[in-house]
Design a protein around this motif. Structure first.
Motif: not given
Length: 578
Positions: A354-362
């Motif tokens: 929602n805040h335009r972040g990029i999820i790199d990995k879990y």
């Protein structure tokens, strides 16, 4: 239809050949009709009209013959008799006599030529009657004139002028009767001339009408044929254009109907294959969007060289971890653990995206994400990361209530909470991995620092810790509290770390008092005024009992009381463990 299954080149050539054939047919038909009109016109001008002219001249020749006869008689009756003039007048009379018969014979030949010509339509019966009438009139006149002329010449020789005058009158009567017959024949011949003229005009009109009709039919047939063939070309093109617009709009579920086997049909089939491939690629993108952030996928598609070459950029890195996960997972079944983790990641990933972040990995129960160009502007990244962290901590109470329901138990075996570390700095972005498997990620000191800050939350009892560079990027747009000057494991340069307390203007009076006393204690602590620092940190604990950083700093002061720091101590706390 087989014609529509031909190539476009054959269709165009076929249309051209068809139009040429229709043009040739029209031209040939016009030539045939014109030739028939020409034959009729030729017959009119070279037979009918000359035949009528010969009959008219035959009438004139009969009058000239009568005049020559009188001149011959007058020359004979002169005294003294002029033999030479009489002989001359006799020769003129005989010549006119032959001319008269020649004109009649010429008229008969032309009439018989009209009758014998099978190419033209004429009233052959009427023409045959005219021929018989001419022959009969000439024969009767010739017989009577021969008798009268012989008798007249004898009377003239005998100088019997009274009898000669009687004979002349009888010859004039015969000539007048012949002229009346010739006039009647001429009138009938004129009727045939009019009939032939009407035939010419009728055929000419007929040729014009037929040529016009055939030309119109050829144009209609050619237009219909061209329309059918062109529609067979344009309809697939319109379908292809509509399909292209659907693809342009991102809709890949409408293939084109292939109705022809020409180049456009092959193009439509190729277009359908392309749509199928795009649909498959879209499914792949949607599928991998669950494993790789869609913005990263789109960025790699738009700029594949970034993945290959890599870039150095200033980015903000966030690490998030669930505290108590290890003890909580020990008592869960694999199925229940997967269910809990999926829900946890879903809830915590939403604020990041929602805040335009990029999820790199879990990573286990941890989430690694980042903000920075080209996905967002550089001056926004720190604030967006901080806002995402605040919203993630806001989800913790609801998550703590939802987890027991997900597991089907009354209460969690161990409490769970959130720890977040955020750092801003220069990192390397690009595809990292082996030739068999690559991952687009970020690497660098800022990544390591964010990971360390996430773990440092355990030391200070906080939820969100950020680096100095991140705090500088946020400024006054979030409520921050400086916690300590820290040198984490793996980094020798110390830096101030801050806690994100709340959104701007959202601090309670107790939190405001806490932040004020903590800042006073931190200043005294760094100046080695430990008694003053102890009092300030205790005041902070009175404002907010259980404040983790205040308790941590009081523990250090107690430790320094037993073991004072070195004289050159700079107020930095160094962590030797990760």
């Amino acid at each position: 239809m087989p014609i529509f299954n031909q190539s476009i080149r054959r269709k165009i050539v076929g249309i051209a050949l068809g139009l040429i054939v229709l043009m040739l047919v029209t031209s040939i038909l016009s030539m045939v009709m014109s030739s028939q009109v020409g034959i009729l016109l030729d017959e009119l001008t070279n037979r009918y009209i000359p035949a009528y002219s010969h009959l008219a001249r035959a009438n004139i020749r009969s009058l000239e013959r009568a005049l020559a006869l009188r001149r011959m008689v007058m020359a004979r009756m002169e005294a003294p008799s002029d033999e030479e003039a009489h002989a001359a007048r006799l020769r003129d009379f005989e010549a006119l006599d032959r001319n008269f018969e020649q004109e009649a014979e010429a008229a008969r030949k032309l009439i018989n030529a009209i009758i014998d010509d099978p190419r033209t339509y004429s009233d052959n019966a009427a023409l045959a009657r005219l021929d018989v009438r001419i022959e009969s009139a000439v024969t009767e006149l010739r017989r009577d004139l021969d008798e009268g002329n012989a008798k007249l010449l004898k009377q003239v020789e005998a100088k019997d002028m009274a009898a000669a005058r009687g004979t002349l009158e009888r010859l004039d009567t015969l000539r007048d009767a012949f002229n009346r017959k010739v006039d009647a024949i001429r009138a009938d011949m004129l009727t045939q001339v009019y009939f032939s003229t009407s035939q010419v005009i009728s055929r000419q009109h007929q040729a014009i009408i037929v040529s016009g009709v055939v030309t119109l039919l050829a144009a209609i047939v050619g237009f219909v044929f061209a329309l059918l063939v062109s529609s067979g070309i344009t309809r697939p093109v319109r379908l292809l254009l509509a399909g292209t617009r659907e693809v342009e709009a991102g809709r890949f579920d409408k293939p084109i109907t292939v109705s022809t086997q020409d180049e456009i049909g092959e193009l439509a089939a190729a277009f359908n294959r392309m749509i199928e491939q795009l649909r498959r690629n879209e499914r792949i993108r949607e599928t991998f969007g669950r494993y790789i952030d869609p913005k990263v996928v789109q960025g790699l598609i738009d700029r594949p060289e970034v993945a290959i070459d890599g870039e150095r950029r200033v980015m903000t890195i966030l690490f998030c971890d669930m505290s108590g996960f290890t003890s909580m997972s020990e008592g869960m079944t694999p199925r229940g653990l997967v269910k809990v983790m999926n829900h946890y990641f879903t809830v915590m990933s939403a604020p990041i995206r929602n805040h335009r972040g990029i999820i790199d990995k879990y990573i286990g129960d941890a989430i690694m994400s980042y903000w920075g160009p080209p996905f967002i502007e550089e001056d926004e990244q720190a604030l967006l990361a901080g806002l995402a962290a605040v919203e993630m901590t806001d989800q913790v109470p609801a998550l703590q209530k939802q987890l027991p329901d997900l597991l089907g138990i009354r209460a969690m075996p161990a409490p769970c909470d959130l720890r977040i570390g955020i750092a801003t700095g220069e990192v390397l972005t690009g595809s990292i991995g082996s030739e068999l498997m690559m991952s687009f990620t970020v690497m660098g000191d800022a990544v390591n620092l964010a990971s360390r800050l996430e773990a440092v939350n355990k030391v200070y009892g906080t939820r969100i810790l950020i680096s100095q560079a991140t705090a500088d990027g946020i400024g006054s747009r979030l409520e921050l509290r400086e916690i300590d000057r820290l040198a984490v494991a793996g980094q020798s340069a110390p830096q101030a770390i801050f806690e994100v307390m709340a959104r701007p203007g959202a601090l309670s009076d107790a939190q405001q008092t806490l932040r004020t006393h903590y800042a006073e204690g931190l200043v005294a602590y760094r100046a080695r005024r430990f008694d003053e620092a102890r009092a300030a940190f205790n005041a902070a604990l009175e404002a907010v009992p259980g404040d983790g950083p205040s308790r941590t700093m009081l523990g250090r002061i107690a430790q320094f009381a037993a073991d004072p720091p070195d004289p050159d101590w700079d107020g930095v706390w160094r962590l030797e463990q990760k």
